[in-house]
Design an enzyme around this catalytic site. Sequence first.
Site, short mmCIF file in Angstrom:
data_model
loop_
_atom_site.label_atom_id
_atom_site.label_comp_id
_atom_site.label_asym_id
_atom_site.label_seq_id
_atom_site.Cartn_x
_atom_site.Cartn_y
_atom_site.Cartn_z
CB THR A 1 -0.88 0.03 1.28
OG1 THR A 1 -1.46 -1.25 1.49
CG2 THR A 1 -1.98 1.06 1.19
CB VAL B 1 -13.39 -3.38 -0.81
CG1 VAL B 1 -12.96 -2.00 -0.32
CG2 VAL B 1 -14.02 -3.30 -2.19
N GLY B 2 -10.37 -3.83 0.71
CA GLY B 2 -9.69 -3.82 2.00
C GLY B 2 -9.91 -2.54 2.77
CG ASP B 3 -6.77 -1.25 5.44
OD1 ASP B 3 -6.35 -2.08 4.60
OD2 ASP B 3 -6.05 -0.42 5.99
N GLY C 1 -1.16 -3.16 5.44
CA GLY C 1 -1.17 -4.51 5.99
C GLY C 1 -2.40 -5.25 5.53
#
Length: 321
Positions: free
Chosen positions: A176, A205-207, A228
């Site tokens: 990221t 979809v992540g953070d 992460g």
Amino acid sequence: MKPVALAIHGGCGVMAKSDLREEEWEAARADLAASLRAGWAVLSKGGSALDAVEAAVVVMEDSPHFNAGYGAALNENAEHELDASIMNGADLDAGAVSAASRIRNPVRAARAVMEKSGAVLLTGAAADRFAERCGLEMVAPDYFTTKRRQDALAAMKEHAKAGTAAAASEAEKHGTVGAVALDADGHLAAATSTGGYNNKPEGRVGDSPIIGAGTYARDGVCAVSGTGQGEFFIRHVVGHEIASRIAYRGETLEMAANGVIREDLKSYGIGAGAVAVDGAGNVCAPYNTAGMFRGWIASDGALYVASHDEVFCVETLEASA
């Protein structure tokens, strides 16, 4: 002199030192420095933290060395689904895009969502269409593809077949980019952008585009950008949790960030990292992996970049007035 500060990360999914030639490490660090210079060019002239984090992230999205924009990870179908967000600590305004596939610089689209859409998060083809209507630069999806990400996808598919995905290196899994800043008016901002992780399920979809998880900023408290395994950052609402420890428990920035990254997430055995800055200009960059691409500049103008334990002072830029 009013304090200003800028910090960036290029992901905690950093390869082992032996995996790249020294000139490749130097190229990655050079792009980190270029990102910092872009953000500092804004802050040192009295510009806003919001403009600074956007400028810094754009440079990393345009670099093949990080998992965002050009060089982003590929999902299970060998396609790119890009996520990004940005947040203004002055008024808690925020914007984000997820699962975009044609926006050259997703962080610019996140800024446009914040300022022009009336929404916080737009996703998929709708996010692409919105960005195009806003006049942002659009590209063919294969613009983002690099051989390194193709090789990483192939490696992760082999791990999946062998049942060894958990043993894959951080560099094979994810990465990221992000930036946090404090400007001379005391305002904080944060931005984050990613391609997700290699071989991720279609539509995952992540953070990174989730406000409060991968990105958070609140004036007088802190700004945070995380990196992460996003599912855990969402469950722990990492950015907001760090801010809450400062605001409600009276912890320092370092105590709060280290407590979440190195303690709260430790039991899950996941790679995690973040950059954060508080209202006094203190900077923190905790991580629990072998390395994390990162860099920062404080009010004295000294520019530092790092990938593993070594920290390099590249130069001293003109300090802000």
